[in-house]
Design a protein around this motif. Sequence first.
Motif: not given
Ligand code: MG
Length: 138
Positions: A52, A85, A118
């Motif tokens: 990120h 998730r 993820d």
């Molecule tokens: Mg993520």
Amino acid sequence: IERTLSIIKPDATRRNLTGKINAKFEEAGLRIVAQKRIKLSMGQAGKFYEVHKERPFYGELCEFMASEPVVVQVLEGEGAILKNREVMGATNPADAAEGTIRKEYALSVGENSVHGSDAPETAAQEISFFFSGLELVG
Ligand code: MG
Ligand code: GTP
């Protein structure tokens, strides 16, 4: 059987929500096969969230993750990555479904109580970031 890396973030550890969040995982059939409470340095947080680093919130995210202790854990179960998730809910608590961790506990899109891997490749990478093989019992 699949494994995923979960982090209970500082906003949740600070509010003594570790047990309530773990109950959500266990009720969903996810087994906590490894767990420890640690305090990340800025360097460690920066490395963990390196994907990120071009995003505008990167600095804020790293400072938050290094601000107070977190609980890092490995969850195991059938389809554990996706299941986790689902239990977490959408990144922004305003969009999270009823009954999810983020709907019930997250404070904002940044202070959103939990992290979950993820995909299978990121799960393997994130598990080995925090845990050695010796710490992982089935
Ligand atoms: Mg993520
Ligand atoms: P993770 O499981 O934590 O990876 O969440 P995610 O996959 O649902 O979200 P994403 O990977 O897109 O973003 C990673 C994390 O960055 C989020 O969980 C948030 O904590 C943080 N984040 C995402 N968007 C924002 C934002 O707009 N502002 C801030 N402060 N943080 C953000």
